[in-house]
Design a protein around this motif. Structure first.
Motif, PDB file in Angstrom:
ATOM      1  N   TYR A   6      55.497  26.072  36.825  1.00 14.00           N
ATOM      2  CA  TYR A   6      55.306  26.667  38.148  1.00 14.00           C
ATOM      3  C   TYR A   6      54.150  27.672  38.117  1.00 14.00           C
ATOM      4  O   TYR A   6      53.336  27.744  39.031  1.00 14.00           O
ATOM      5  N   ALA A   7      54.113  28.472  37.044  1.00 14.98           N
ATOM      6  CA  ALA A   7      53.063  29.492  36.938  1.00 14.98           C
ATOM      7  C   ALA A   7      51.685  28.844  36.867  1.00 14.98           C
ATOM      8  O   ALA A   7      50.730  29.307  37.492  1.00 14.98           O
ATOM      9  N   ASP A  16      59.463  27.115  34.334  1.00 13.32           N
ATOM     10  CA  ASP A  16      58.836  28.341  34.836  1.00 13.32           C
ATOM     11  C   ASP A  16      57.361  28.393  34.469  1.00 13.32           C
ATOM     12  O   ASP A  16      56.532  28.858  35.249  1.00 13.32           O
ATOM     13  N   PHE A  56      70.044  30.840  35.094  1.00 15.92           N
ATOM     14  CA  PHE A  56      68.900  31.690  34.790  1.00 15.92           C
ATOM     15  C   PHE A  56      69.401  33.077  34.414  1.00 15.92           C
ATOM     16  O   PHE A  56      70.561  33.393  34.611  1.00 15.92           O
ATOM     17  N   ARG A 102      59.861  31.064  47.813  1.00 16.33           N
ATOM     18  CA  ARG A 102      58.443  31.353  47.618  1.00 16.33           C
ATOM     19  C   ARG A 102      57.590  30.444  48.491  1.00 16.33           C
ATOM     20  O   ARG A 102      56.678  29.763  47.991  1.00 16.33           O
ATOM     21  N   TYR A 139      54.535  27.906  47.218  1.00 22.42           N
ATOM     22  CA  TYR A 139      54.884  26.519  46.914  1.00 22.42           C
ATOM     23  C   TYR A 139      55.397  25.762  48.120  1.00 22.42           C
ATOM     24  O   TYR A 139      56.038  26.331  49.000  1.00 22.42           O
ATOM     25  N   LEU A 192      63.249  26.799  45.436  1.00 25.31           N
ATOM     26  CA  LEU A 192      61.991  27.442  45.096  1.00 25.31           C
ATOM     27  C   LEU A 192      61.082  27.530  46.318  1.00 25.31           C
ATOM     28  O   LEU A 192      60.490  28.580  46.600  1.00 25.31           O
TER      29      LEU A 192
END
Lengths: 238, 282
Positions: B186-187, B183, B52, B211, B215, B207
């Motif tokens: 996920y959003a 990404d 990333f 977060r 999640y 993830l």
């Protein structure tokens, strides 16, 4: 939402976004210059031989291709195809070239619209003086038609900056790519994309301001020249 | 007339020369890279924590391992290009990239067209849900729901096969949504436009740790055991290069550096075979 936290986050995004904006402006400004210069050349080529002949046809094909296909497709083709023949072009160069070639097609047509602003009598007079067609185009037609359609030319400049937002598909780390990465890290779409929007607005605003300044300079020079030219030919209309 | 013919002849010769230049790749790619002192690598830097972007640099488990392996070729400079995943394998095929250092799942279709290295991580697919959505306790509970994954990925394929299995068992099929990058999926999950995302367990573990308020993992795999590996072209010229990377990865595993990197980026280690590329299960 925590206002202090917001300001902190915005100041954190700023230097990263500035890096991306730097790449965006590099690609856009070079593409703008290439686009305008090549667009003028294309128009000149298409007017050769009084609008008949192979050059005119070649320009028509070029303009149809670059205006008729999506910029995304053009970028992907230029990025992936050359390596199949053993050419290796760095992505930044590909981005500048393709965006320049694309803009040139649009600039050619924008400038063409300015041809109507030139009184036909001038062209006839120039040819009767024995001026070669190339000189007629670059010295008589181009300055006047550029002046006439300059706002549309500047508008195309701004379009180049906005269109540059897709060059990340060919490995160029521009403002849009950097923005997406910030979003992927913090999931705050409103402030992240709003900040990016403000940055793009500043970039296109700068292009517009510069373009308008150049336009005013053109008008000023043109105005005086035009009056002298008209007086010389004894034209009765302004 | 003569000058036009001359021009035509010159152009054809030039075109033939370009084609010859393109096809004269009988020399090993590894040799070419060593002589040019540069390797062109394709990466999709939208796959945390494997690869990333951070502060404009490509970071992650993949880049760390790549730098470790390439330390055996210190004079070679890495030109790493960040492109969307859908352009990764096509770009390798058209010789835009010399090698791919991005987590590509080993599948039958890809293994028939490309040369995989030995695995770098486990890629078995699992499902991600919103933390607040406690009702989705097992993988079967997503029957009839909207689940997203990345276009062109093996995780999407695993999701589609799982949906077919649910249908065969008499349950409602899954509405599958495709995204350019994970990404974005996920959003959309966080925004409520999706009920779940199908992604590899390694990505989801990290993830859900960072977060945890947004999640959570749905325990249980939704497909067979699969692996991530790096990719080279399946021709004689690329074989030494693929072998070079294989040796490097095996060395990292035997020296314990691979486990160290896995602990650093995931917080756990994964069991991966080193002797050969495993048979694809998907």
């Amino acid at each position: 939402m925590n206002a202090d936290g917001l300001l902190e986050r915005l100041t954190a995004y700023f230097p990263v976004m500035l890096q991306g904006a730097g790449i965006t402006m590099l690609v856009s400004s070079l593409a703008i210059i290439v686009g305008l210069a090549l667009g003028a050349c294309l128009l000149g080529m298409s007017l050769a031989n009084r609008g008949t002949g192979p050059l005119t046809w070649a320009v028509t094909v070029y303009v149809s291709f670059f205006r008729g296909t999506p910029l995304l497709v053009q970028l992907l083709m230029a990025f992936y195809l050359p390596s199949a023949f053993g050419w290796d072009m760095p992505p930044l160069l590909v981005a500048i070239l393709v965006m320049g070639l694309n803009s040139a097609a649009f600039q050619c047509q924008i400038l063409r619209a300015g041809l109507a602003a030139i009184p036909a009598g001038q062209i006839a007079a120039a040819y009767s003086f024995g001026m070669p067609q190339r000189k007629v185009f670059w010295n008589i037609q181009l300055p006047q038609l550029a002046r006439a359609v300059w706002p549309a030319v500047v508008s195309e400049f701004m379009d180049v900056v906005k269109n540059s937002a897709i060059i990340s598909v060919i490995a160029v780390a521009d403002l849009a790519r950097v923005t997406r990465q910030i979003f992927a890290a913090n999931y705050r779409p409103l402030e992240v994309f709003l900040s990016a929007g403000v940055m793009y607005l500043l970039l296109t605003g700068a292009v517009f301001a510069l373009g308008s300044w150049v336009g005013r300079r053109l008008q000023h020079r043109g105005g005086r020249g035009r009056r002298i030219g008209l007086a010389a030919t004894g034209a009765s209309h302004v | 007339m003569t000058s036009r013919r001359l021009l035509l002849a010159t152009l054809s010769l030039a075109a033939a020369g370009l084609f010859a230049a393109g096809t004269a790749q009988a020399q090993s790619l590894l040799e070419t890279i060593k002589s040019k002192k540069e390797i062109v690598i394709g990466t999709e830097a939208q796959f945390a924590p494997f690869e990333f972007l951070q502060d404009g640099k490509i970071v992650g488990y993949g880049p760390d391992l790549m730098n470790l392996v390439l330390s055996d070729m210190p004079e070679v400079k890495v030109k790493q290009m960040d492109v969307p995943f859908q352009g990764i394998l096509p770009g390798l095929a058209t010789k835009r990239f010399d090698f791919i250092v991005t987590s590509v799942t080993v599948t039958r279709e890809r293994a028939s067209k490309f040369a995989f290295t030995i695995p770098i991580a486990d890629a078995t697919t699992a499902l991600l849900r919103r933390t607040a959505d406690g009702g989705l306790a097992t993988p079967e509970s997503v029957a009839g729901k909207v689940v997203g994954s990345q276009a062109g990925s093996a995780q999407l394929k695993a999701l589609q096969e799982f949906s077919a299995k649910l249908q065969a068992d008499g349950k409602k099929p899954i509405t599958v949504r495709e995204y350019v990058s994970f990404d974005e999926a996920y959003a959309d999950l966080a925004a409520g436009r999706l009920d779940a995302v199908a992604q590899s367990m390694a990505n989801l573990a990290t993830l859900t740790k960072t977060r945890a308020d947004t999640y959570a993992l749905i325990p249980g795999a939704i497909g067979p055991k699969t692996y991530f590996a790096w990719v080279g072209r399946k021709d004689a010229a690329s074989a030494p290069l693929v072998e070079f990377f294989n040796t490097g990865i095996a060395k990292a595993k035997s020296s314990g550096k691979l486990e160290e990197l896995q602990q650093k980026w995931f917080g756990f280690t994964m069991d991966t075979p080193v002797d050969a590329v495993p048979e694809p299960t998907i």
